[in-house]
Enzyme design. Sequence first.
Site, PDB file in Angstrom:
ATOM      1  CG  HIS A  18       3.970  33.089  10.194  1.00 60.35           C
ATOM      2  ND1 HIS A  18       4.648  34.246   9.953  1.00 60.35           N
ATOM      3  CD2 HIS A  18       4.851  32.077   9.930  1.00 60.35           C
ATOM      4  CE1 HIS A  18       5.892  33.965   9.572  1.00 60.35           C
ATOM      5  NE2 HIS A  18       6.040  32.663   9.528  1.00 60.35           N
ATOM      6  CE  LYS A  42      15.009  31.308   7.901  1.00 62.62           C
ATOM      7  NZ  LYS A  42      13.564  31.080   7.896  1.00 62.62           N
ATOM      8  NE  ARG A  91       5.981  29.351   2.959  1.00 62.97           N
ATOM      9  CZ  ARG A  91       7.026  29.981   3.451  1.00 62.97           C
ATOM     10  NH1 ARG A  91       7.078  31.282   3.401  1.00 62.97           N
ATOM     11  NH2 ARG A  91       8.021  29.321   3.984  1.00 62.97           N
ATOM     12  CB  SER A 129       9.017  36.828   7.495  1.00 62.60           C
ATOM     13  OG  SER A 129       8.107  36.114   8.286  1.00 62.60           O
TER      14      SER A 129
HETATM   15  P1  ADP Z   1      11.430  28.983   9.901  1.00 63.42           P
HETATM   16  O1  ADP Z   1      12.686  29.782  10.006  1.00 63.42           O
HETATM   17  O2  ADP Z   1      11.311  27.922  10.956  1.00 63.42           O
HETATM   18  O3  ADP Z   1      11.117  28.456   8.519  1.00 63.42           O
HETATM   19  P2  ADP Z   1       9.261  30.852   9.496  1.00 63.42           P
HETATM   20  O4  ADP Z   1       8.851  31.966  10.406  1.00 63.42           O
HETATM   21  O5  ADP Z   1       9.755  31.217   8.143  1.00 63.42           O
HETATM   22  O6  ADP Z   1      10.318  30.023  10.319  1.00 63.42           O
HETATM   23  O7  ADP Z   1       8.057  29.849   9.329  1.00 63.42           O
HETATM   24  C1  ADP Z   1       7.444  29.244  10.440  1.00 63.42           C
HETATM   25  C2  ADP Z   1       6.395  28.265   9.949  1.00 63.42           C
HETATM   26  O8  ADP Z   1       5.355  28.963   9.273  1.00 63.42           O
HETATM   27  C3  ADP Z   1       6.938  27.260   8.938  1.00 63.42           C
HETATM   28  O9  ADP Z   1       6.269  26.029   9.137  1.00 63.42           O
HETATM   29  C4  ADP Z   1       6.562  27.847   7.606  1.00 63.42           C
HETATM   30  O10 ADP Z   1       6.425  26.859   6.605  1.00 63.42           O
HETATM   31  C5  ADP Z   1       5.217  28.464   7.957  1.00 63.42           C
HETATM   32  N1  ADP Z   1       4.867  29.565   7.085  1.00 63.42           N
HETATM   33  C6  ADP Z   1       5.555  30.687   6.804  1.00 63.42           C
HETATM   34  N2  ADP Z   1       4.892  31.475   5.930  1.00 63.42           N
HETATM   35  C7  ADP Z   1       3.739  30.822   5.653  1.00 63.42           C
HETATM   36  C8  ADP Z   1       2.620  31.075   4.793  1.00 63.42           C
HETATM   37  N3  ADP Z   1       2.543  32.157   4.019  1.00 63.42           N
HETATM   38  N4  ADP Z   1       1.634  30.165   4.778  1.00 63.42           N
HETATM   39  C9  ADP Z   1       1.720  29.058   5.535  1.00 63.42           C
HETATM   40  N5  ADP Z   1       2.721  28.740   6.329  1.00 63.42           N
HETATM   41  C10 ADP Z   1       3.729  29.600   6.393  1.00 63.42           C
END
Ligand code: ADP
Length: 160
Positions: A18, A42, A91, A129
């Site tokens: 993130h 979630k 990703r 996460s």
């Molecule tokens: P959501 O429930 O909206 O998917 P996340 O917290 O899982 O929320 O992800 C928020 C944003 O961060 C999304 O755009 C996701 O693709 C991006 N993201 C999550 N992990 C990574 C990572 N390792 N590298 C790049 N982007 C990421």
Amino acid sequence: MSGLAICPGSFDPITYGHLDIIERAARVFDEVRVVVFNNQSKSPLFSVEERKALIVESTSHLDNVTVDGYGGLLMNYAEEVEAQVIIRGLRAVSDFEYEMQITSMNRKLNEKIETFFVMTNNQYSFLSSSIVKEIARYHGEIKDLVPDAVDLALKERFQR
Ligand code: ADP
């Protein structure tokens, strides 16, 4: 680029993946607002307030990054704060279909607000996460995957 960009997500908790996306966006836009959405489907580990506090600590080196939380629709939030752009991280190809669906729907709701995709650094392309929580739950080492504040919070949560 001028204007406000929003980085929306669950951030339960924020990882270096993130942070990589936030840092890249912060180099391009005047202000980047990281917005925590409470996605109940979630079953989050941390409350929205806890997630926000961890993001504030992890982005303290970026002076154009702000943090907020919201309980409604992303596009309503974006309209309220007059954001021009939504930033999402990519990703792997596996993210693509889901992101396309959400983006098409968001465009239907308001076609003036653009979604930009930022590709993560390769070293974080496996990182999520959920994976971090799974490793922490079984007391594995996560210090290369998350900011220090998150490492500490997960250690406390799983009582190591
Ligand atoms: P959501 O429930 O909206 O998917 P996340 O917290 O899982 O929320 O992800 C928020 C944003 O961060 C999304 O755009 C996701 O693709 C991006 N993201 C999550 N992990 C990574 C990572 N390792 N590298 C790049 N982007 C990421």
